[in-house]
Design a protein around this motif. Sequence first.
Motif, mmCIF file in Angstrom:
data_model
loop_
_atom_site.group_PDB
_atom_site.id
_atom_site.type_symbol
_atom_site.label_atom_id
_atom_site.label_comp_id
_atom_site.label_asym_id
_atom_site.label_seq_id
_atom_site.Cartn_x
_atom_site.Cartn_y
_atom_site.Cartn_z
ATOM 1 N N LEU A 81 -0.342 3.555 37.591
ATOM 2 C CA LEU A 81 -0.402 4.445 36.444
ATOM 3 C C LEU A 81 1.016 4.561 35.742
ATOM 4 N N SER A 82 1.540 3.879 34.765
ATOM 5 C CA SER A 82 2.961 4.074 34.453
ATOM 6 C C SER A 82 3.055 4.761 33.164
ATOM 7 N N ASN A 83 2.106 4.367 32.116
ATOM 8 C CA ASN A 83 2.329 5.049 30.849
ATOM 9 C C ASN A 83 3.455 4.430 30.096
ATOM 10 N N HIS A 84 3.879 3.581 30.578
ATOM 11 C CA HIS A 84 5.319 2.694 30.053
ATOM 12 C C HIS A 84 5.419 2.560 28.524
ATOM 13 N N VAL A 85 4.271 2.349 27.985
ATOM 14 C CA VAL A 85 4.213 2.220 26.456
ATOM 15 C C VAL A 85 3.265 2.774 25.685
ATOM 16 N N TYR A 86 3.208 3.314 24.669
ATOM 17 C CA TYR A 86 2.047 3.913 23.938
ATOM 18 C C TYR A 86 1.862 2.609 22.900
ATOM 19 N N SER A 87 0.597 2.103 22.912
ATOM 20 C CA SER A 87 0.403 1.001 21.908
ATOM 21 C C SER A 87 -0.659 1.713 20.697
ATOM 22 N N PRO A 88 0.087 1.650 19.571
ATOM 23 C CA PRO A 88 -0.957 2.044 18.213
ATOM 24 C C PRO A 88 -1.527 0.752 17.923
ATOM 25 N N ALA A 89 -2.740 0.589 17.011
ATOM 26 C CA ALA A 89 -3.396 -0.418 16.692
ATOM 27 C C ALA A 89 -3.395 -0.155 15.106
ATOM 28 N N TYR A 90 -3.417 -1.224 14.391
ATOM 29 C CA TYR A 90 -3.035 -1.088 13.186
ATOM 30 C C TYR A 90 -4.256 -1.826 12.163
ATOM 31 N N PRO A 91 -5.320 -0.920 11.537
ATOM 32 C CA PRO A 91 -6.056 -1.767 10.622
ATOM 33 C C PRO A 91 -5.322 -2.305 9.519
ATOM 34 N N THR A 92 -5.250 -3.601 9.356
ATOM 35 C CA THR A 92 -4.378 -4.282 8.372
ATOM 36 C C THR A 92 -5.190 -5.189 7.302
ATOM 37 N N VAL A 93 -4.809 -5.164 6.161
ATOM 38 C CA VAL A 93 -5.167 -6.177 5.062
ATOM 39 C C VAL A 93 -4.262 -6.864 4.387
ATOM 40 N N GLY A 94 -4.546 -8.164 3.984
ATOM 41 C CA GLY A 94 -3.553 -8.693 3.339
ATOM 42 C C GLY A 94 -3.419 -8.048 1.889
ATOM 43 N N VAL A 95 -2.356 -8.018 1.441
ATOM 44 C CA VAL A 95 -1.905 -7.196 0.386
ATOM 45 C C VAL A 95 -2.558 -7.758 -1.039
ATOM 46 N N LYS A 96 -2.339 -9.063 -1.139
ATOM 47 C CA LYS A 96 -2.840 -9.726 -2.323
ATOM 48 C C LYS A 96 -4.446 -9.884 -2.425
ATOM 49 N N ALA A 97 -5.114 -10.298 -1.065
ATOM 50 C CA ALA A 97 -6.362 -10.346 -1.066
ATOM 51 C C ALA A 97 -7.135 -9.065 -0.978
ATOM 52 N N PHE A 98 -6.503 -7.896 -0.672
ATOM 53 C CA PHE A 98 -7.039 -6.408 -0.891
ATOM 54 C C PHE A 98 -7.091 -5.835 -2.322
ATOM 55 N N GLU A 99 -6.039 -6.242 -3.145
ATOM 56 C CA GLU A 99 -6.216 -6.055 -4.532
ATOM 57 C C GLU A 99 -7.223 -6.741 -5.150
ATOM 58 N N LYS A 100 -7.959 -7.822 -4.854
ATOM 59 C CA LYS A 100 -9.055 -8.239 -5.186
ATOM 60 C C LYS A 100 -10.424 -7.583 -5.269
ATOM 61 N N LEU A 101 -10.239 -6.386 -4.185
ATOM 62 C CA LEU A 101 -11.587 -5.828 -4.025
ATOM 63 C C LEU A 101 -11.571 -4.812 -5.282
ATOM 64 N N ASP A 102 -13.070 -4.199 -5.572
ATOM 65 C CA ASP A 102 -13.213 -3.374 -6.273
ATOM 66 C C ASP A 102 -12.282 -2.285 -5.962
ATOM 67 N N PRO A 103 -11.329 -1.326 -6.975
ATOM 68 C CA PRO A 103 -10.697 -0.385 -6.830
ATOM 69 C C PRO A 103 -11.367 0.930 -5.898
ATOM 70 N N GLU A 104 -12.480 0.990 -6.340
ATOM 71 C CA GLU A 104 -13.126 1.985 -5.606
ATOM 72 C C GLU A 104 -13.501 1.823 -4.123
ATOM 73 N N VAL A 105 -13.864 0.359 -3.795
ATOM 74 C CA VAL A 105 -13.840 0.099 -2.564
ATOM 75 C C VAL A 105 -12.718 0.157 -1.636
ATOM 76 N N GLN A 106 -11.478 -0.355 -2.478
ATOM 77 C CA GLN A 106 -10.215 -0.264 -1.767
ATOM 78 C C GLN A 106 -9.945 1.426 -1.384
#
Length: 329
Positions: free
Chosen positions: A226-251
């Motif tokens: 048990l070291s707790n040497h690093v706290y790793s986040p995780a990042y829910p991530t989308v592609g900028v251009k692709a995400f913009e193609k979704l309906d604005p309300e869905v975004q």
Amino acid sequence: MELKHIALIGAVAVTLQAAPALAQTEIIFGLSAADGSLQDQTAEEFARRANEKLGDKAVVKVFDSSQLGKDKDMLQKIKLGTMHITLPSSTMPEIAPEYALFDLPFLVADRAHLAKIDEALFDSVLKPAAEAKGYKPLAIWENGFRQITNSKHAVTTPADLKGLKIRTPNSSWRVAMFQEYGANPTPMPFSELFVALQTGVVDGQENPMTNIDGGKLNEVQKYLSLSNHVYSPAYPTVGVKAFEKLDPEVQKIIEETAQEVALWAREQGEAQDAELVGKLEAGGLEVNKTDRDAFVEASKPIYEKFAAEVTGGQEMIDQALSLANGSGS
């Protein structure tokens, strides 16, 4: 898991273009973490909440355990629009070096401190750095505090890592860290880790306990340090251009729900930590605590590297450390 594979045949072909009338847009969420891990649990909670809000506008479908490819593959797919969301963690510094802030050992004191770093640096520094590379992180979720396992002996100080082949994520910063500790770091995808440990390609690895448990690594390891040497986040991530193609309300629903689930993930992570130590010990691992002071001393070169190589690095370090005061336990 079998149902996910059946759905996968049609899902990977979905693009972000407007769906035909009567057809429901499928939001494809792929991640590398194992089924049952906290990252998978969080993705499923996100999908549950988002789907309630989306109604008949769209539906989020989650594919865990690298079903849609390794982290690098999925990051490319969200740019191309052949999937919509992925969940990188330790690979984020390879996109934008600012994210290596979370590769600084012992930087994050606890989850209350992490919440303050999130509030201070995510929107102002971290998100813009990724967006400049074509990616849009939606929030900071939990991967967790990382621990060390191996099949040779208990690890108490960095000297105990000397010569051990330790699997790391595909992160140049994590490699540098374990080189400083005297280990022989071996980057590889998580999906390949169990077999690599089983066959002796590597001696050990480092991961949050939820990943150690989800990946059943206790079956091919003997010692949990048990070291707790690093706290790793995780990042829910989308592609900028692709995400913009979704309906604005869905975004909007996707972004708001990703932020909502961040707190849920941290609460789950904290609740699971103590439980998982007992579960993994019962599963055959010998548990010990590491010498924090010895590891902190050995970690100083990583801070120097970040300050020297990342624009504004020293300022980020100073700001993050200043937020630890009164953060919690």
